[in-house]
Design an enzyme around this catalytic site. Sequence first.
Site, PDB file in Angstrom:
ATOM      1  CB  SER A   1      -0.928   0.002   1.211  1.00  0.00           C
ATOM      2  OG  SER A   1      -1.764  -1.125   1.195  1.00  0.00           O
TER       3      SER A   1
HETATM    4  N1  SAH Z   1      -0.989  -4.377   3.748  1.00  0.00           N
HETATM    5  C1  SAH Z   1      -0.395  -4.995   2.595  1.00  0.00           C
HETATM    6  C2  SAH Z   1      -1.387  -4.916   1.446  1.00  0.00           C
HETATM    7  C3  SAH Z   1      -1.195  -5.996   0.476  1.00  0.00           C
HETATM    8  S1  SAH Z   1      -2.383  -5.972  -0.823  1.00  0.00           S
HETATM    9  C4  SAH Z   1       0.883  -4.296   2.214  1.00  0.00           C
HETATM   10  O1  SAH Z   1       0.951  -3.080   2.327  1.00  0.00           O
HETATM   11  O2  SAH Z   1       1.812  -4.949   1.771  1.00  0.00           O
HETATM   12  C5  SAH Z   1      -3.699  -6.902  -0.112  1.00  0.00           C
HETATM   13  C6  SAH Z   1      -3.390  -8.309   0.294  1.00  0.00           C
HETATM   14  O3  SAH Z   1      -4.608  -8.929   0.669  1.00  0.00           O
HETATM   15  C7  SAH Z   1      -2.790  -9.164  -0.793  1.00  0.00           C
HETATM   16  O4  SAH Z   1      -1.579  -9.693  -0.341  1.00  0.00           O
HETATM   17  C8  SAH Z   1      -3.833 -10.266  -1.025  1.00  0.00           C
HETATM   18  O5  SAH Z   1      -3.278 -11.514  -1.336  1.00  0.00           O
HETATM   19  C9  SAH Z   1      -4.530 -10.294   0.313  1.00  0.00           C
HETATM   20  N2  SAH Z   1      -5.875 -10.873   0.302  1.00  0.00           N
HETATM   21  C10 SAH Z   1      -6.833 -10.785  -0.651  1.00  0.00           C
HETATM   22  N3  SAH Z   1      -7.927 -11.469  -0.277  1.00  0.00           N
HETATM   23  C11 SAH Z   1      -7.656 -12.013   0.945  1.00  0.00           C
HETATM   24  C12 SAH Z   1      -8.402 -12.829   1.856  1.00  0.00           C
HETATM   25  N4  SAH Z   1      -9.639 -13.244   1.610  1.00  0.00           N
HETATM   26  N5  SAH Z   1      -7.796 -13.185   3.014  1.00  0.00           N
HETATM   27  C13 SAH Z   1      -6.539 -12.785   3.302  1.00  0.00           C
HETATM   28  N6  SAH Z   1      -5.800 -12.005   2.485  1.00  0.00           N
HETATM   29  C14 SAH Z   1      -6.347 -11.633   1.312  1.00  0.00           C
END
Ligand code: SAH
Length: 214
Positions: A62
């Site tokens: 993010s």
């Molecule tokens: N806070 C993280 C954001 C990553 S993007 C950062 O800044 O690095 C969002 C993440 O949510 C992705 O890694 C994706 O794989 C995960 N995601 C999507 N659906 C999900 C679910 N149902 N349960 C857990 N994680 C999920």
Amino acid sequence: MDAVTTARRMMVEAVWKRQGLRNEELQAVMETVPRHLFVDSALAAKAYQDISLPIAAEQTISQPSMVAIMTNALAPRKGDKILEIGTGSGYQTAILAHYTPRLYTVERIAALSKRAQGLLEQLGFRNIIYKTGDGSLGWESWAPYDRIIVTAGAPVVPDKLKLQLAEGGRLLIPTGGRESQNLLCVDRVAGGFREDDLGECRFVPLLGKEGWEK
Ligand code: SAH
């Protein structure tokens, strides 16, 4: 002070100014978290720009200003039990870990969870419990939580997440379309829930039972 630390400070200061944030504790925390280690080394030079960046498995780390806005709105208090859905790179995880003796984080992609865990352990974090699975259902075993933060966009607020909030607890979650969402702040108050819309945002989709289909 080395160049990386200076670059990080300047980025965080610029974010605080642009967003009009006053949260000094969070500012100090974000100044300590080495974001360049949470991205691929080929992208490290861009880590201190206020932009989201690609990580593995077509996901993204993010944007720092969004991490700041969400964490500020989440308003974790020292000692809160926190659940994070969407570990991703682990960057937001590192920031949340500062506030709590018990942080639970769920990621659906095993490889991302594993990489984040390896890095966070290397950085000395010992208060984080990791799970690979569908976080749209929350994490029942440790509920209720004082704070829940979802860093992927859902079509609607999953009931399971609301019900895993403690009384007085707060949930932050982007909801709306697959491409763009609104950031919702849901408070569990006596006898029900109160919702606030904090404005537009863009996240990758929350994929799962209470999220989007693949
Ligand atoms: N806070 C993280 C954001 C990553 S993007 C950062 O800044 O690095 C969002 C993440 O949510 C992705 O890694 C994706 O794989 C995960 N995601 C999507 N659906 C999900 C679910 N149902 N349960 C857990 N994680 C999920």
